[in-house]
Design a protein around this motif. Sequence first.
Motif, PDB file in Angstrom:
ATOM      1  N   CYS A  99     -18.265  91.861 -29.314  1.00  0.00           N
ATOM      2  CA  CYS A  99     -18.633  90.962 -30.401  1.00  0.00           C
ATOM      3  C   CYS A  99     -17.915  91.375 -31.694  1.00  0.00           C
ATOM      4  N   PRO A 100     -17.445  90.428 -32.496  1.00  0.00           N
ATOM      5  CA  PRO A 100     -16.807  90.786 -33.771  1.00  0.00           C
ATOM      6  C   PRO A 100     -17.795  91.247 -34.835  1.00  0.00           C
ATOM      7  N   GLY A 403      -4.811  79.542 -28.428  1.00  0.00           N
ATOM      8  CA  GLY A 403      -6.130  78.935 -28.385  1.00  0.00           C
ATOM      9  C   GLY A 403      -6.284  77.944 -27.243  1.00  0.00           C
ATOM     10  N   PHE A 404      -7.409  77.243 -27.252  1.00  0.00           N
ATOM     11  CA  PHE A 404      -7.755  76.335 -26.165  1.00  0.00           C
ATOM     12  C   PHE A 404      -8.147  74.970 -26.718  1.00  0.00           C
ATOM     13  N   ASP A 443     -18.865  77.111 -24.061  1.00  0.00           N
ATOM     14  CA  ASP A 443     -17.601  76.575 -24.565  1.00  0.00           C
ATOM     15  C   ASP A 443     -17.325  75.169 -24.050  1.00  0.00           C
ATOM     16  N   MET A 444     -17.838  74.840 -22.887  1.00  0.00           N
ATOM     17  CA  MET A 444     -17.617  73.513 -22.321  1.00  0.00           C
ATOM     18  C   MET A 444     -18.292  72.442 -23.171  1.00  0.00           C
ATOM     19  N   SER A 449     -15.374  79.622 -28.359  1.00  0.00           N
ATOM     20  CA  SER A 449     -16.174  80.359 -29.322  1.00  0.00           C
ATOM     21  C   SER A 449     -16.370  81.793 -28.845  1.00  0.00           C
ATOM     22  N   LEU A 450     -17.354  82.472 -29.437  1.00  0.00           N
ATOM     23  CA  LEU A 450     -17.603  83.881 -29.159  1.00  0.00           C
ATOM     24  C   LEU A 450     -18.555  84.064 -27.981  1.00  0.00           C
ATOM     25  N   VAL A 451     -18.526  85.241 -27.381  1.00  0.00           N
ATOM     26  CA  VAL A 451     -19.446  85.578 -26.300  1.00  0.00           C
ATOM     27  C   VAL A 451     -20.896  85.445 -26.769  1.00  0.00           C
ATOM     28  N   VAL A 452     -21.172  85.894 -27.987  1.00  0.00           N
ATOM     29  CA  VAL A 452     -22.545  85.836 -28.492  1.00  0.00           C
ATOM     30  C   VAL A 452     -23.021  84.391 -28.662  1.00  0.00           C
ATOM     31  N   TRP A 453     -22.112  83.492 -29.025  1.00  0.00           N
ATOM     32  CA  TRP A 453     -22.482  82.079 -29.119  1.00  0.00           C
ATOM     33  C   TRP A 453     -22.730  81.496 -27.732  1.00  0.00           C
TER      34      TRP A 453
END
Length: 487
Positions: A99-100, A403-404, A443-444, A449-453
């Motif tokens: 996590c950042p 990016g995606f 993300d779908m 986004s981030l793992v935590v999200w």
Amino acid sequence: MGKVTGFREYKRQNFSLAPAHERIKHNNEFVTPPSKPELETQAARCMDCGIPFCHSNYGCPVGNLIPQFNDQIYKGEWESAFRSLMSTNNFPEFTGRVCPATCETACVLGMNDDAVSIKGIEYSIIEKAYEEGWMKAQMPKVCTGKKVAVVGSGPAGLSVANQLNKAGHAVTVYERDKRIGGLVRYGIPNFKLDKVKVVQRRVDIMAEEGVEFITEAHIGVDIPLKTLRNEYDAVVLCGGASLPRDLPIENRDANNIHFAMEFLSQCNSRIEGEEIPKEKEILATGKHVVVIGGGDTGSDCVGNSVRQGAESIIQIELMSKAPLERTDAMPWPLYPRVFKLSSSQEEGCTLDYDILSKSFIKDDAGNVTGINCVKIEWGDKGFNEIEGSDFILKADVIFLAMGFLGPEQTGMIEELSLDTDPRSNIATNHYATSAEGIFSAGDMRRGQSLVVWAIHEGRECAIAVDEFLSKKPTLLNARSKSLYEKR
């Protein structure tokens, strides 16, 4: 808090990293946490700040009870801290590593001093829990008789599965790859997040708790989504945002130009003992590597290239270099997009910004040999090329890490004609898609986004699915009640 003046008495202490010249010789994690007494001292730096922005939406998407577990650690109550942490976060062993730490950039102490070492404390709590045996399988207390299929085993899919299994529903997770974990298994390098010691360890606990995992099952391709819809009471789509942004410039068809995830997933598969066919091998060994894209994914390509023994590595970015400190455009407690050299970039990489790739260069055999580039300058209406600044970058292999664009449109989305938003993500109403009984998270649904999200998305989606199945909100208390109670 336990130590009211702790933030004035103690300085921040970070995890120590193995020297670069040592850690590049292997693919293992290379951080060493402070000792138990030192961590308890670090927890004492958490101040009684009145409004703890660290666990607000600015700081922690899953709402970790940070002041609470910091106080418990300061007092030596490690098991209580573990229960507090698990009440909001299904996978602190993931976030404690990758996590950042938006919680730290929103820390009140961080306004004029070094923030509390929240991420390091989180990492240490969960590892202590495994060491002491507190982190173990917790069987569901009830069985509802309802069946749920989760498509995708990334952090969102695992979070959904974990929550719904605890609610008593029978959960089956389908994964198209050979191993469970999605992004945390195939995208994040092993030296940042160990796949066997960390990811598989957690997956094994979920399997013991009753979650069924089916691998090499590509829903929407090998198995129709309609089949799951007919066999299960609810289906949750957590396939991620796996469609990479391409760079369609001249000679894009040259050999040895790869999307970043092709390289990263292969690196992780190789480490886990998988044989890669010679004709499909992507290796940086002895090559001049260029990474296009200055973010974390590009940095991960750098770290793997260093470990494979690349001849040279340069990472280029279209945007300008970020400022070193917060500006008026990113005031506290917003996450500051400031420049920070990653551990991989420290290991051996040239960074260059404001670079536009004009065309790839290839030889008569069709192999890439370089990139025609030009320096640019940014203005209010975009960028302009700087006259006379053209140059060529030598390249034997190029990784595109820009990016995606969103989820893959063929397959599941196309099969059921699911509604999508303007960014091509699955459109939902409280996590429910346009098809009855089909939900989506991660993300779908929200985009890259981030793992935590992703964990947050999974937890919230589980509440919606549970209410759909049970006709009552039985999981609403999951936000404040640990699914890993002491028994």
